[in-house]
Each structure stands twice: as C-alpha cells, then as structure tokens.
Design a protein around this motif. Structure first.
Motif, PDB file in Angstrom:
ATOM      1  N   LEU A   5      40.595  53.196  27.958  1.00  0.00           N
ATOM      2  CA  LEU A   5      40.100  51.227  28.484  1.00  0.00           C
ATOM      3  C   LEU A   5      41.342  50.921  29.176  1.00  0.00           C
ATOM      4  CD1 LEU A   5      38.612  48.701  28.410  1.00  0.00           C
ATOM      5  CD2 LEU A   5      39.708  48.169  26.620  1.00  0.00           C
ATOM      6  N   GLY A   6      42.770  51.723  28.564  1.00  0.00           N
ATOM      7  CA  GLY A   6      43.872  51.376  29.464  1.00  0.00           C
ATOM      8  C   GLY A   6      43.957  52.072  31.022  1.00  0.00           C
ATOM      9  N   TRP A   7      43.423  53.330  31.004  1.00  0.00           N
ATOM     10  CA  TRP A   7      43.137  53.425  32.526  1.00  0.00           C
ATOM     11  C   TRP A   7      41.754  52.771  33.593  1.00  0.00           C
ATOM     12  CZ3 TRP A   7      40.545  59.090  30.850  1.00  0.00           C
ATOM     13  CH2 TRP A   7      41.763  59.785  30.506  1.00  0.00           C
ATOM     14  N   VAL A   8      40.992  52.088  32.960  1.00  0.00           N
ATOM     15  CA  VAL A   8      40.393  51.212  33.173  1.00  0.00           C
ATOM     16  C   VAL A   8      40.667  49.986  33.772  1.00  0.00           C
ATOM     17  CG1 VAL A   8      38.014  49.981  33.540  1.00  0.00           C
ATOM     18  CG2 VAL A   8      38.341  52.072  32.107  1.00  0.00           C
ATOM     19  N   ARG A   9      41.719  49.401  32.583  1.00  0.00           N
ATOM     20  CA  ARG A   9      42.655  48.406  32.950  1.00  0.00           C
ATOM     21  C   ARG A   9      43.529  48.688  34.300  1.00  0.00           C
ATOM     22  NH1 ARG A   9      47.328  46.188  29.977  1.00  0.00           N
ATOM     23  NH2 ARG A   9      47.400  44.158  31.021  1.00  0.00           N
ATOM     24  N   THR A  10      44.323  50.018  34.209  1.00  0.00           N
ATOM     25  CA  THR A  10      45.525  50.108  35.280  1.00  0.00           C
ATOM     26  C   THR A  10      44.087  49.995  36.761  1.00  0.00           C
ATOM     27  OG1 THR A  10      46.372  50.530  34.212  1.00  0.00           O
ATOM     28  CG2 THR A  10      46.390  51.954  35.987  1.00  0.00           C
ATOM     29  N   PHE A  11      43.150  50.349  36.404  1.00  0.00           N
ATOM     30  CA  PHE A  11      42.004  50.905  37.737  1.00  0.00           C
ATOM     31  C   PHE A  11      41.612  49.660  38.344  1.00  0.00           C
ATOM     32  CE2 PHE A  11      37.424  49.980  39.475  1.00  0.00           C
ATOM     33  CZ  PHE A  11      38.584  50.859  40.138  1.00  0.00           C
ATOM     34  N   GLU A  69      30.895  47.175  38.329  1.00  0.00           N
ATOM     35  CA  GLU A  69      30.588  47.322  36.739  1.00  0.00           C
ATOM     36  C   GLU A  69      32.459  47.254  35.572  1.00  0.00           C
ATOM     37  OE1 GLU A  69      27.450  48.041  36.113  1.00  0.00           O
ATOM     38  OE2 GLU A  69      26.918  48.800  37.857  1.00  0.00           O
ATOM     39  N   VAL A  70      33.200  47.366  36.372  1.00  0.00           N
ATOM     40  CA  VAL A  70      34.217  46.982  35.262  1.00  0.00           C
ATOM     41  C   VAL A  70      34.664  46.022  35.257  1.00  0.00           C
ATOM     42  CG1 VAL A  70      34.503  49.357  34.832  1.00  0.00           C
ATOM     43  CG2 VAL A  70      35.994  48.160  36.480  1.00  0.00           C
ATOM     44  N   GLN A  71      35.336  44.950  36.265  1.00  0.00           N
ATOM     45  CA  GLN A  71      36.174  43.961  35.995  1.00  0.00           C
ATOM     46  C   GLN A  71      35.765  43.001  35.442  1.00  0.00           C
ATOM     47  OE1 GLN A  71      36.486  42.245  40.428  1.00  0.00           O
ATOM     48  NE2 GLN A  71      34.686  42.186  40.645  1.00  0.00           N
TER      49      GLN A  71
END
Length: 300
Positions: A5-11, A69-71
């Motif tokens: 999840l942290g990778w996606v938050r960083t992205f 998709e993720v934001q």
C-alpha cells in the motif's frame, strides 16, 4: 511480487507533484526511498510509470491509467487516518473560486442541498488566470475556470459549454434592420451603443470574428464589469451586448430581450473544474466535483 500500500501512496504523491524530491518531502521519506518504492511498483506492474527528467518526473500512459484507479481509495484512506488521529481536513471549509456570474446564478443554487447536509464552503470571485495562479499556490481547493488550465500542478475536467447570443431589448430590436443583419453583416447596426464587461470587448470581439468574420474596433459605450449589470443595461435599452444564454434565459423566454441573429453555429466557451495535484484534496472535494458535473447538465 505483492504490491504494498505504501508504494501506491508514494506513486500518488509523485504523480500529483511531478517530482520525486517533492514527494519525498511531503511524505517524510528520503528520495532514495521514494525511488525504491516506485521501482518496486513498476517491477510489480511490468510497466514504467515515470519518465525521469532533469527537473521532475513525467507520468507515462500507464501512470495516467493507474492514477484514475487508485487515487480515490488512497485519498479516502488518508482522510480516515487523519480523522482517527484528530487531523481532519474537513474541519476547514472547502474553498471554491470562479466567475461571479456563473457562480452566483448556477453553482451556489446547485450546491444548496450539500450545504444543508453540512458541507462548509467559502467562495471567492475573480478572473480565471488569477484564480488559477492562486490554486497552484494552494489558496483554493477548486476553481471554476473559463480558460483551460495549463499548470503542471493543475488538473482540469470540462464542466459545461456556455453559448453566447447577441441581444437587445425588444423595444430596441424593433428599431433595427434585423432582416438584413445575417446577409449584410453588422454594419447595418450603425453606431448603436455597445455594452461590455471590459474595455477590450473580449466576448463581443470573439462573437464578431466567429459569426460575422469581422474585426470589431468600435469602443464600448458602457463598461460594466459584471455580466448581470450588462444584462440590466440591455433590458433598459441602453444598447446591445453579447451575453451567455444561461445568464439571460428567463429574459429571452419572456421576451424582455431579443436575439438579433441566430447563427448556425453560435460561439461556445467551455468551463472547467480545476483542482491541484500538489497536495491531498479536501475530503469533500470528490463529492462536490461529481455533484457539479451532474448539475451542470441542467444549466445551459
């Protein structure tokens, strides 16, 4: 490789800020840590997400698809954590800025149900370029813009098209040779007074160019920096003007003012909903954004 999840938050942070360095600062991480997380996410997806530039990071097409998709889920999770630990961005009003005419006649009535449900909003009026600059400086959460935003930190969604009409009062229109206007052009109007919201006649000059294929050099007789005032002047037979149809729909319907010509393709201008990429959005922003997109279909 499982995605953390942290990778996606960083992205999401890198995408919005356009910079690994700025994302590291916002997240409280080192730049190598941010780079490592993005590389891990790219490896897991099998696609490159950013093109590394000397002064920033350019999202790839894969990144554009992933952010959609993720934001939303990442923002909702961040807001939930903020609320749980007492740092609730909803404690402050949502700040919205835009042109005074559209905002007062259409936007504010459209969000009355949200206000009654507890949403807090502060409105500011102004010209698009200034408001967009202030959006990039984090002064606003949302700007309704009459020009397409170009800043790297700003994302824009088309809201609605406004249509323009050349109008006069019914009394004044009855004195004009309207049957000749379409074939002979605006010269048949003579020296009839022109009413504009600015000395440069920006709306009227564009209308002249689009509809009549002519340049307009006549200075305005009345300059009223509010289109509602220009409408009032037209109704009182002070002169003619070019106005957006949403603003004068009632007057057109009841015959208080009259269109002088009905071109096959009337001039249009697009309003945009502009938000910034640089920082996490206010938790009510997604709701307001979607609400305005839905309501706008009824405005024009």
């Amino acid at each position: 490789m499982s995605v953390q999840l942290g990778w996606v938050r960083t992205f999401v942070a890198v995408y919005r800020l356009g910079s690994f360095t700025k994302a590291a600062h916002q997240l409280g991480l080192s730049q190598p840590a941010v780079t490592h997380q993005i590389r891990n996410l790219e490896q897991a997806m099998g696609r490159s997400l950013f093109e590394r530039l000397p002064h920033g990071a350019q999202p790839t097409q894969a990144a554009d698809g992933l952010i959609r998709e993720v934001q939303g889920p990442i923002d909702l999770l961040s807001h939930a954590v903020d609320r749980a630990f007492g740092d609730d961005p909803a404690a402050r009003p949502l700040t919205v800025a835009g042109p005074v005419e559209l905002t007062t006649t259409r936007v504010i009535p459209a969000i009355s149900d949200l206000a009654s449900d507890g949403m807090r909003l502060n409105f500011t009026f102004g010209l698009a370029d200034d408001l967009l600059d202030r959006l990039e400086d984090d002064e606003f959460d949302l700007v309704i813009s009459t020009v397409r935003p170009r800043g790297r930190r700003v994302t824009a969604t088309p809201l609605v098209d406004e249509e323009f009409v050349l109008v006069a009062s019914a009394e004044l229109a009855g004195q004009l040779p309207l049957d000749r206007l379409a074939t002979e052009g605006p010269d048949v109007l003579g020296d009839i007074p022109m009413i504009s919201y600015a000395e440069s006649l920006p709306i009227i000059r564009r209308y002249w160019h689009t509809v009549f294929d002519r340049s307009l050099t006549t200075p305005p007789a009345l300059v009223i920096p509010d289109l509602r005032g220009a409408l009032a002047a037209v109704k009182s037979s002070a002169g003619i003007s070019v106005l957006p149809t949403y603003l004068c729909a009632e007057e057109l319907a009841d015959g208080g003012i009259t269109p002088l010509i009905e071109p096959e393709i009337p001039p249009l201008n697009t309003f945009y909903l502009a938000t910034r990429r640089g920082s996490p959005p206010h938790p009510d922003l997604t709701l307001l954004h979607g609400h305005l997109l839905m309501k706008a279909q009824l405005w024009i």
